[in-house]
Design an enzyme around this catalytic site. Structure first.
Site, PDB file in Angstrom:
ATOM      1  N   ASP A 153      53.810  85.587   6.217  1.00  0.00           N
ATOM      2  CA  ASP A 153      54.804  86.659   6.227  1.00  0.00           C
ATOM      3  C   ASP A 153      56.001  86.295   7.101  1.00  0.00           C
ATOM      4  O   ASP A 153      55.845  85.736   8.185  1.00  0.00           O
ATOM      5  CB  ASP A 153      54.137  87.933   6.758  1.00  0.00           C
ATOM      6  CG  ASP A 153      55.072  89.117   6.825  1.00  0.00           C
ATOM      7  OD1 ASP A 153      55.483  89.598   5.758  1.00  0.00           O
ATOM      8  OD2 ASP A 153      55.387  89.549   7.942  1.00  0.00           O
TER       9      ASP A 153
ATOM     10  N   GLU B 251      56.785  83.343   2.589  1.00  0.00           N
ATOM     11  CA  GLU B 251      57.664  84.462   2.275  1.00  0.00           C
ATOM     12  C   GLU B 251      58.969  84.213   3.028  1.00  0.00           C
ATOM     13  O   GLU B 251      59.088  84.542   4.205  1.00  0.00           O
ATOM     14  CB  GLU B 251      57.059  85.803   2.692  1.00  0.00           C
ATOM     15  CG  GLU B 251      57.908  86.978   2.217  1.00  0.00           C
ATOM     16  CD  GLU B 251      58.015  88.132   3.210  1.00  0.00           C
ATOM     17  OE1 GLU B 251      58.377  89.234   2.778  1.00  0.00           O
ATOM     18  OE2 GLU B 251      57.775  87.921   4.416  1.00  0.00           O
TER      19      GLU B 251
END
Length: 551
Positions: free
Chosen positions: A202, A244
């Site tokens: 993330d 990401e």
């Protein structure tokens, strides 16, 4: 499951699941790992190769689990470590791999690390980024513009400001501290030892801060991920790291490193909004232009392509003109906007137009990259824009027309969030049980198109792409080719029927065979090949040579 296929992610169909949203096994109103295990046969039936789990770690849940208070424990509502282990084992038995979210950049302000760090004399103090002023790193943008006015928040105990790129209750870890870097490697080791097949990492651009920069995608960030990749390859071969990184194409591609020293995969954020822009403008140019920017990439790497996910449809990395197009076409109510994006599921985003939904999936499965599906989009689930933050696209999975959409037998008031009862998307008609009975349903169509995609996964998954130039911008046509095999894909981006002539002379005497039905079309001659397509229709053709070669 083939443990020798180190490039398995290049051929895989991924499916994103929030644990709390999929199936509730103990009727407390929250999905759990035992519920996930019970639904694995459904995922295998659909044709899923890998599940991506949203954060399931212990958390106060102020950001749906992205605010982690303990990396080494399961959120109690989701079950136990034993439940997690059983889920992974049962998934592997069905040939389904499992990757999980890894939140590297920040923790919850309730994490014991941060609570200890608030004491300036604590060894943990340097695990976070502190300052006596809120003026440092002033060139760093604010990401959550709807809720945050600064990247700094004053802590009355530490009597300093702490740095956070996201919510103020999510202090950033200090990756300049070698103890932090090593501890996060230990988190990775802990879960990979339990059988995970990799991580979706993330918010990867934001690990380091440097004055005079925008504090994104810094050389130090890439250096750390090279360390992490080296450790993963050495200790857990066959597992993957997926980035990401919502960045412009050049910065996004950089996360592949030289092909074997950084990320195996990265989400193709540059492509995603431009598929919707191309539909809005009925013009293939936005897709063609962006694909030319995101390829080529190293042979061992792959893009993760997607239409929607658990976040808003982000519009940070588009031009102002492109953002205006998206808002004009897809935002019909102010509550549909969030930060610089659009918080909608796929079906309501495009007014539930089934032809458009199928065309978008055809693009998802035929353009370069490994496709990612978001739970519930296979039945065209709706959303609830009146729920706060991104919760409107994270409602319970709709399994049947029974109480609570078959998600749970609890009292409806106990559900972690209400099920969808909008008249258009009501769970009594939009559910797996109902659609599985109807041969023409989106669910059964998607199951079939996944089967076709997997049949031709070498060409559609790994092949080169070459665009066919012609005057009608409403038609997007391209050739995918791999080791002597070729497929022709033709897509109508218009709401109206179109006719188009394509120059296919290099394939004279070859026969286009429609990939879904195996129906042969007329042989290609020296004259332009003529197609007519109904609104938002598409064709996939296997091109068969005159010698009758089969593949």
């Amino acid at each position: 499951m083939d443990s020798t296929n180190r490039l398995w992610y290049r051929d895989a169909i991924f499916y994103e699941i929030p644990v709390k949203s999929f199936y509730d096994s103990n009727n407390d109103g929250v999905g759990d790992f035992k519920g996930l295990t019970q639904k694995l046969d459904y995922l295998a039936w659909l044709g899923i190769d890998c599940v991506w789990l949203l954060p399931f770690y212990k958390s106060p849940m102020r950001d749906d689990g992205y605010d982690i208070s303990d990396y080494y424990f399961i959120q109690p509502e989701y079950g136990t470590l034993d439940d997690f282990d059983e889920f992974v084992e049962q998934a592997h038995r069905r040939g389904i791999r499992v990757i999980a979210d890894l939140v590297l950049n920040h923790v919850s302000d309730q994490h014991p690390w941060f609570q200890e760090a608030r004491n300036p004399n604590s060894p943990k103090h340097d695990w976070f980024v502190w300052s006596d002023t809120d003026k440092k790193y002033s060139q760093a943008r604010i990401i959550f513009v709807d809720t945050e006015k600064s990247n700094w928040t004053w802590d009355p105990i530490a009597k300093q400001y702490y740095w956070h790129r996201f919510y103020s209750h999510q202090p950033d870890l200090n990756y300049d501290n070698p103890e932090v870097r090593e501890e996060m490697k230990n988190v990775v080791r802990f879960w990979l030892k339990r059988g995970l097949d990799g991580f979706r990492c993330d918010a990867v651009p934001f690990l380091f801060e440097r004055e005079g920069t925008n504090c994104e995608s810094l050389p130090e960030t890439h250096a750390y991920f090279k360390e992490l990749r080296s450790m993963v390859d050495k200790e857990f071969p066959g597992t993957i790291l997926l980035a990401e990184a919502n960045q412009w194409p050049t910065e996004a591609k950089a996360y592949f490193g030289n092909g074997n020293d950084e990320f195996h995969m990265a989400f193709n954020f540059p492509l995603m909004p431009r598929m919707f822009i191309a539909l809005a403008k009925e013009d293939r140019t936005p897709i063609v232009d962006i694909i030319k920017q995101v390829i080529p990439i190293p042979e061992n790497c792959d893009w993760g392509t997607f239409l929607r996910n658990h976040d808003e449809l982000t519009l940070e990395m588009v031009t102002d003109e492109e953002r205006d197009v998206m808002y004009h076409e897809y935002v019909k109510h102010p509550k549909m906007r969030l930060n610089l994006g659009i918080r909608r599921r796929l079906a309501p985003l495009i007014d539930d137009d089934q032809n458009t939904i199928r065309l978008l999936h055809a693009l998802l499965f035929s353009l370069p990259g490994s496709p990612f599906l978001y739970y519930g989009d296979e039945i065209a689930m709706g959303d609830n824009i009146y729920l706060g933050d991104r919760n409107g696209v994270r409602t319970p999975m709709q399994w049947s027309p029974d109480r609570n959409a078959g998600f749970s037998k609890c009292d409806p008031e106990q559900l972690y969030t209400p099920v969808i009862t909008n008249p258009i998307y009501h769970y009594e008609s939009r559910n797996v049980e109902t659609q599985s009975r109807l041969s023409s349903s989106l669910l059964n169509w998607l199951k079939e198109i996944i089967r076709v995609r997997k049949k031709y996964s070498d060409v559609l998954g790994r092949g080169e792409i070459r665009f066919i130039d012609h005057p009608n911008l409403k038609v997007f046509a391209f050739i995918r080719s791999y080791k002597g095999k070729s497929m022709l894909c033709v897509n109508n981006l218009s709401k109206k029927p179109v006719a188009v002539e394509l120059d296919l002379r290099e394939y004279v005497e070859w026969t286009p065979i429609e990939a879904q039905t195996s129906v042969p079309f007329p042989k290609i001659g020296r004259l332009p090949y003529f197609f007519t397509l109904s609104p938002h229709a598409f064709f996939w053709f296997k091109l068969t040579s005159p010698t009758g070669d089969t593949w």
